[in-house]
Design a protein around this motif. Structure first.
Motif, PDB file in Angstrom:
ATOM      1  N   GLN A 172      41.589  -6.653  21.843  1.00 51.52           N
ATOM      2  CA  GLN A 172      40.383  -7.297  22.353  1.00 51.52           C
ATOM      3  C   GLN A 172      39.748  -6.376  23.374  1.00 51.52           C
ATOM      4  O   GLN A 172      40.443  -5.695  24.130  1.00 51.52           O
ATOM      5  CB  GLN A 172      40.724  -8.623  23.033  1.00 51.52           C
ATOM      6  CG  GLN A 172      41.423  -9.617  22.149  1.00 51.52           C
ATOM      7  CD  GLN A 172      41.885 -10.823  22.940  1.00 51.52           C
ATOM      8  OE1 GLN A 172      41.294 -11.172  23.960  1.00 51.52           O
ATOM      9  NE2 GLN A 172      42.929 -11.457  22.472  1.00 51.52           N
ATOM     10  N   HIS A 223      36.780  -8.627  19.261  1.00 49.99           N
ATOM     11  CA  HIS A 223      38.141  -8.677  18.748  1.00 49.99           C
ATOM     12  C   HIS A 223      38.174  -7.773  17.519  1.00 49.99           C
ATOM     13  O   HIS A 223      37.276  -7.853  16.659  1.00 49.99           O
ATOM     14  CB  HIS A 223      38.532 -10.091  18.341  1.00 49.99           C
ATOM     15  CG  HIS A 223      38.777 -11.018  19.492  1.00 49.99           C
ATOM     16  ND1 HIS A 223      39.949 -11.721  19.650  1.00 49.99           N
ATOM     17  CD2 HIS A 223      38.003 -11.360  20.548  1.00 49.99           C
ATOM     18  CE1 HIS A 223      39.900 -12.451  20.735  1.00 49.99           C
ATOM     19  NE2 HIS A 223      38.710 -12.262  21.301  1.00 49.99           N
ATOM     20  N   THR A 240      35.729  -6.574  12.735  1.00 48.82           N
ATOM     21  CA  THR A 240      35.413  -6.991  14.096  1.00 48.82           C
ATOM     22  C   THR A 240      34.757  -8.368  14.107  1.00 48.82           C
ATOM     23  O   THR A 240      34.078  -8.768  13.161  1.00 48.82           O
ATOM     24  CB  THR A 240      34.450  -5.995  14.787  1.00 48.82           C
ATOM     25  OG1 THR A 240      33.189  -5.999  14.095  1.00 48.82           O
ATOM     26  CG2 THR A 240      35.011  -4.583  14.777  1.00 48.82           C
ATOM     27  N   LEU A 243      33.067 -12.664  20.272  1.00 50.36           N
ATOM     28  CA  LEU A 243      33.127 -13.996  20.866  1.00 50.36           C
ATOM     29  C   LEU A 243      32.280 -14.034  22.131  1.00 50.36           C
ATOM     30  O   LEU A 243      32.215 -13.049  22.877  1.00 50.36           O
ATOM     31  CB  LEU A 243      34.568 -14.376  21.198  1.00 50.36           C
ATOM     32  CG  LEU A 243      35.398 -14.996  20.064  1.00 50.36           C
ATOM     33  CD1 LEU A 243      35.619 -13.984  18.939  1.00 50.36           C
ATOM     34  CD2 LEU A 243      36.723 -15.505  20.577  1.00 50.36           C
ATOM     35  N   ALA A 249      31.055 -17.766  16.745  1.00 50.07           N
ATOM     36  CA  ALA A 249      31.207 -16.328  16.925  1.00 50.07           C
ATOM     37  C   ALA A 249      30.599 -15.602  15.730  1.00 50.07           C
ATOM     38  O   ALA A 249      30.350 -16.196  14.667  1.00 50.07           O
ATOM     39  CB  ALA A 249      32.684 -15.958  17.068  1.00 50.07           C
ATOM     40  N   ALA A 277      41.422 -14.654  16.636  1.00 52.59           N
ATOM     41  CA  ALA A 277      40.355 -15.056  17.558  1.00 52.59           C
ATOM     42  C   ALA A 277      40.448 -16.543  17.879  1.00 52.59           C
ATOM     43  O   ALA A 277      40.231 -16.968  19.018  1.00 52.59           O
ATOM     44  CB  ALA A 277      38.997 -14.717  16.949  1.00 52.59           C
ATOM     45  N   GLU A 280      43.207 -17.249  20.388  1.00 46.40           N
ATOM     46  CA  GLU A 280      42.864 -16.818  21.737  1.00 46.40           C
ATOM     47  C   GLU A 280      41.776 -17.670  22.371  1.00 46.40           C
ATOM     48  O   GLU A 280      41.606 -17.655  23.587  1.00 46.40           O
ATOM     49  CB  GLU A 280      42.426 -15.346  21.720  1.00 46.40           C
ATOM     50  CG  GLU A 280      43.515 -14.366  21.318  1.00 46.40           C
ATOM     51  CD  GLU A 280      44.636 -14.303  22.328  1.00 46.40           C
ATOM     52  OE1 GLU A 280      44.371 -14.542  23.525  1.00 46.40           O
ATOM     53  OE2 GLU A 280      45.789 -14.050  21.923  1.00 46.40           O
ATOM     54  N   ASN A 281      41.011 -18.369  21.557  1.00 46.51           N
ATOM     55  CA  ASN A 281      39.894 -19.165  22.072  1.00 46.51           C
ATOM     56  C   ASN A 281      39.904 -20.522  21.379  1.00 46.51           C
ATOM     57  O   ASN A 281      39.379 -20.670  20.272  1.00 46.51           O
ATOM     58  CB  ASN A 281      38.569 -18.439  21.823  1.00 46.51           C
ATOM     59  CG  ASN A 281      37.380 -19.158  22.431  1.00 46.51           C
ATOM     60  OD1 ASN A 281      37.493 -20.313  22.842  1.00 46.51           O
ATOM     61  ND2 ASN A 281      36.244 -18.499  22.468  1.00 46.51           N
ATOM     62  N   LEU A 284      36.711 -22.045  19.825  1.00 44.22           N
ATOM     63  CA  LEU A 284      36.050 -21.453  18.662  1.00 44.22           C
ATOM     64  C   LEU A 284      36.187 -22.373  17.455  1.00 44.22           C
ATOM     65  O   LEU A 284      37.296 -22.703  17.037  1.00 44.22           O
ATOM     66  CB  LEU A 284      36.658 -20.083  18.357  1.00 44.22           C
ATOM     67  CG  LEU A 284      36.033 -19.316  17.182  1.00 44.22           C
ATOM     68  CD1 LEU A 284      34.559 -19.033  17.431  1.00 44.22           C
ATOM     69  CD2 LEU A 284      36.793 -18.009  16.937  1.00 44.22           C
TER      70      LEU A 284
END
Length: 320
Positions: A172, A223, A240, A243, A249, A277, A280-281, A284
């Motif tokens: 990231q 990311h 890729t 975010l 995203a 992704a 991590e979020n 999202l």
């Protein structure tokens, strides 16, 4: 209407345009989350290797519409490519024509003679393009994927499917120092021309860092998942996604070098990227990607992974 030139990197310009864009996108793309400052900053910022033109039609003190164009500095006679929007309360009042004329004049001043503009495919846009004498030269499709829906199981299956002979690296933000030169070399093989962005002919580590910095300035966190040969050190494929402070995203670049294609790398990378992704979020929920409809391979990949087409966008050419 008064035409003013704004700096797309200035927060004041983004603040001035945000109300009109929120109203416009709520009508044009009602299924999307509200437009954020970070999204608008990303759309209007000057990208690495480009000059950015932002022209705004004002009705009194209120923005009525905007034209943004990116000019590739490595192609001095190339087109200005971007988009033209007239906000809902000001349509059919001359703002679009005024912006197009101002954009063509700005291009002529710079020794360029072609304006390219992307717009949602719709009857009103087709009529406006015909009135200007613009030519339809291409079409893109926007695919969206809802991470909480059935597509998640499809992604999980694709991520679990091994691709023998390769290993994956994920990061990231900034690319690791020991991979950045290899990342730049892989990027150099990318052939797509992207709206408003420069085609960097021989990317270097400095170019990679410049792109990372511009994403950070606009509140976007890249990311990346890359593939390398199992016993090698050169990146042969990467994907890729960017975010921001939003439940949506944007998928960015996806590249597999020719000699490594048709082995399942694109599916595996995309699936690993989006699942990572999402881990991590937690906020999202939705991912979007725009692709040329002529790129049948990537369109098929998107649909295989559970993306659904939700809108089509036309590219028009207007001679200066």
């Amino acid at each position: 209407m008064e035409i003013r030139s704004l700096d797309g990197d200035e927060p004041a310009a983004i603040a001035a345009l945000l109300p009109g864009f929120r109203e416009t996108m709520s009508l044009e793309l009602p299924g999307d989350p509200p437009v954020t400052e970070a999204l608008l900053a990303r759309l209007f910022q000057r990208r690495h290797g480009t000059e950015r033109i932002v022209l705004v039609a004002y009705d009194g003190g209120t923005p009525a519409g905007v034209l943004k164009l990116g000019l590739d500095l490595g192609d001095p006679s190339g087109p200005g490519h971007g988009s033209l929007w007239v906000f809902p309360g000001y349509r059919r009042r001359g703002a679009g024509r005024a912006l197009a004329a101002a954009g063509l004049a700005a291009l002529r001043e710079r020794g360029r003679d072609l304006l390219l503009a992307d717009a949602p495919r719709a009857a009103a846009g087709e009529r406006f393009a015909a009135e200007l004498g613009a030519e339809l030269i291409g079409e893109s499709v926007r695919h969206r994927l809802r991470l909480a829906g059935p597509a998640r199981a499809v992604l999980q299956a694709a991520a679990a499917r091994p691709v023998p002979g390769y290993r994956l690296m994920a990061w990231q933000g900034a690319c690791p120092d020991d991979l950045v030169e290899s990342y730049a070399r892989a990027w150099s093989a990318l052939e797509e021309r992207v709206n408003g962005q420069a085609r960097v002919r021989r990317p270097s580590a400095d170019d990679v860092r410049a792109r990372e910095a511009e994403a950070e300035r606009a509140g976007h966190l890249p990311h990346v998942v890359a593939a390398l040969p199992e016993h090698g050190t050169a990146i042969v494929a990467y994907a890729t996604v960017f975010l921001r402070d939003s439940p949506m995203a944007d998928v960015g670049e996806r590249l597999v070098l020719p000699q490594h294609r048709r082995r399942g790398l694109a599916s595996r990378l995309t699936a690993e990227l989006l699942l990572g992704a999402a881990r991590e979020n937690g906020r999202l929920a939705l991912v979007q990607v725009f692709d040329d409809t002529a790129n049948t391979a990537v369109v098929a990949l998107n649909r295989k992974l559970g993306f659904e087409a939700d809108s089509y966008w036309s590219t028009y050419a207007l001679k200066a």
